[in-house]
Design an enzyme around this catalytic site. Sequence first.
Site, PDB file in Angstrom:
ATOM      1  CE1 TYR A   1      41.535  51.319 -10.350  1.00  0.00           C
ATOM      2  CE2 TYR A   1      41.291  49.244  -9.168  1.00  0.00           C
ATOM      3  CZ  TYR A   1      41.522  50.610  -9.157  1.00  0.00           C
ATOM      4  OH  TYR A   1      41.730  51.275  -7.974  1.00  0.00           O
TER       5      TYR A   1
ATOM      6  CG  HIS B   1      33.497  56.133  -3.598  1.00  0.00           C
ATOM      7  ND1 HIS B   1      33.265  57.386  -4.154  1.00  0.00           N
ATOM      8  CD2 HIS B   1      32.280  55.601  -3.337  1.00  0.00           C
ATOM      9  CE1 HIS B   1      31.964  57.602  -4.204  1.00  0.00           C
ATOM     10  NE2 HIS B   1      31.343  56.524  -3.718  1.00  0.00           N
TER      11      HIS B   1
END
Length: 183
Positions: A109, A141
């Site tokens: 992230y 994913h």
Amino acid sequence: MANALGYTTMDSPIGPLLLASTDEGLCYIDFADEKDGLGRLQRWCKKTFLGVSPVRDDARNEGAATQLSDYFAGKRKRFELKVDLHGTPFQKAVWNELANIPYGETRSYKDIALAIGASKAVRAIGGANNRNPIPIVIPCHRVIGSNGALVGYGGGLSIKEHLLSLEGVPLHIQTSLDEVIRF
């Protein structure tokens, strides 16, 4: 504004998928069959202001279904589909960056936040990732925790693990229940 939204369903190794496309391109994928997914698709249409009701249209989604089948068969590493993304400018920036993650690779992230110039927006990146309307094609994913842990996935961690394994990502990555991002 879309003037037509056609959907179809397909079987896949991770279970049934519901696909929807406008005249502009693929705009929605759900990990569900028609019975379970159509209500969510209708709610998504209202929420994204498409102003249309979905209708069954297998032909409209044939190209997407074929490319997804090829992906699951290991014959496709990159999707070549027109897409019609509906989201905020920030979400679209995140989704565009996700689309740049190569097959068989992962990013954290934090990596995504840095790539879009929003280094302090790691949680917001997670939120945008969670709202990705076309998973698999926009490969959310492939986003993992900064410590290498598999973290939250709309289709469930077992599907995330399956997709990463299909792409040859080493699954020494540990699933961490402590690091699941909650929204």
